[in-house]
Design an enzyme around this catalytic site. Structure first.
Site, PDB file in Angstrom:
ATOM      1  N   SER A  47       0.795  -1.053   0.129  1.00  0.00           N
ATOM      2  CA  SER A  47       0.171  -0.139   0.090  1.00  0.00           C
ATOM      3  C   SER A  47       0.640   1.218  -0.060  1.00  0.00           C
ATOM      4  O   SER A  47       1.993   1.341   0.535  1.00  0.00           O
ATOM      5  CB  SER A  47      -0.895   0.014   1.332  1.00  0.00           C
ATOM      6  N   GLU A  51       0.404   3.739   1.767  1.00  0.00           N
ATOM      7  CA  GLU A  51       0.455   3.974   3.058  1.00  0.00           C
ATOM      8  C   GLU A  51       1.775   3.741   3.814  1.00  0.00           C
ATOM      9  O   GLU A  51       2.216   4.430   4.632  1.00  0.00           O
ATOM     10  CB  GLU A  51      -0.743   3.581   3.902  1.00  0.00           C
ATOM     11  N   TYR A 106      -1.736   0.748  10.040  1.00  0.00           N
ATOM     12  CA  TYR A 106      -2.043   0.066   8.928  1.00  0.00           C
ATOM     13  C   TYR A 106      -0.721  -0.059   8.161  1.00  0.00           C
ATOM     14  O   TYR A 106      -0.195  -0.885   7.518  1.00  0.00           O
ATOM     15  CB  TYR A 106      -3.111   0.681   8.227  1.00  0.00           C
TER      16      TYR A 106
END
Length: 319
Positions: free
Chosen positions: A121, A123, A145
């Site tokens: 991801s 992120e 996360y």
């Protein structure tokens, strides 16, 4: 003729369903790990062989993988909500990090012919210093996360050094009508559809200025297949290279619902703002384009239009 076999985790999500459809179309035998018997899930093709289990149960999952001996393994399972990761950081670390690494090791133990794809991801980059981001951007996550995904992402390179054909795909935001309503994009399109059909008066959101790179989910599944089947495994940023704000998404959604004066219909609530949130996550897909021959096929406006049309159709059918 020997049929290839794939093992997929996270098949109940939008990516998993599109991936299963692509694999089956290629003639691949598809097995999936599900938390419960989800063989009748809305988008899971009936041809998929499901196995009830928990990715977090490392020993049981390893026994299953070794028994199935798949040719390709796609790890899409995750605590997928950044908001949930703040509430359950320990569970997120276990599922998105430790269990992912354990699955890589299970694939390696099957044999050196196995191809492994990890769904990473954007992120993992946190609040990057520059935009767009590439495979060389420092990994500095801002939330639980992203931290768990970063552990799995970095572990892919470690497993490659041990001989596993493993690729980590740094997936930027990607959407479709199959996206659950707990995600902001689907919250927007379903909310706009409800307002357009007179079933709601207001759409309440958080930070409208956050900028993201939104792509079309089936395109990102295509990148997964290309990564699994390329000669040399690597890490790949999968993105469109074009960023838009949440405000842009809202405006486009209302426009496709036939509403131009949308601002009075939107409210902001600080409760929906994350404790730490990157302001601009836009990816550079040059490496994926050059090495995998991958290109996005649906632009931002087309994605929003498709999602709004699907949500309007759902409301019209229910009426």
């Amino acid at each position: 003729m020997v049929t290839a076999r794939a093992f997929v985790t996270g098949i109940g999500g939008q990516d998993g369903s599109y991936l299963a459809e692509r694999l089956l179309a290629d003639g691949t035998e598809v097995h999936a790990l599900v938390l419960r018997d989800e063989s009748a899930a809305t988008y899971t093709p009936p041809e998929v062989v499901t196995h009830v289990g928990d990715l977090g149960d490392v020993e049981a999952t390893r026994r299953l993988v070794l028994d199935l001996a798949p040719d390709e393994v796609y790890n899409l399972a995750a605590i997928s909500s950044v908001a949930q990761s703040w509430d359950e950081p320990d569970l997120t670390a276990h599922v998105n990090g430790l269990a992912a690494v354990a699955l890589m090791e299970s694939a390696r133990q099957v044999g050196d012919h196995v191809r492994f794809v990890q769904a990473s991801s954007a992120e993992i980059f946190g609040e990057p210093d520059a935009s767009p981001q590439s495979e060389r951007t420092p990994v500095r996550p801002l939330n639980p996360y992203g931290a768990a995904k970063a552990f799995a992402h970095l572990s892919v390179a470690v497993q490659r050094s041990r001989g596993l054909h493993a690729s980590s795909l740094v997936l930027y935001n990607h959407e479709s009508p199959r996206r659950p309503e707990r995600f902001v994009t689907r919250k927007i399109t379903s909310g706009v559809a409800a307002i357009a059909r007179g079933r709601a008066d207001i759409l309440t959101l958080g930070n409208l200025d956050a900028r993201r790179d939104w792509g079309w989910a089936p395109d990102y599944v295509d990148a997964m297949l290309r990564a699994a089947r390329t000669d040399e495994a690597d890490d790949f940023v999968v993105a469109t290279g074009v960023g838009h704000t949440v405000r842009d998404f809202v405006e486009a959604a209302f426009r496709h619902a036939g509403i131009s004066d949308w601002e009075p219909l939107v409210a902001t609530d600080p409760a929906f703002v994350r404790p730490a949130d990157a302001t601009d996550l836009t990816g550079d897909p040059t490496h994926a384009r050059d090495r995998l021959g991958w290109e996005p096929t649906v632009d931002f406006d087309g994605i929003v239009a498709a999602m709004v049309a699907a949500d309007l159709a759902l409301l019209d059918e229910s009426a």
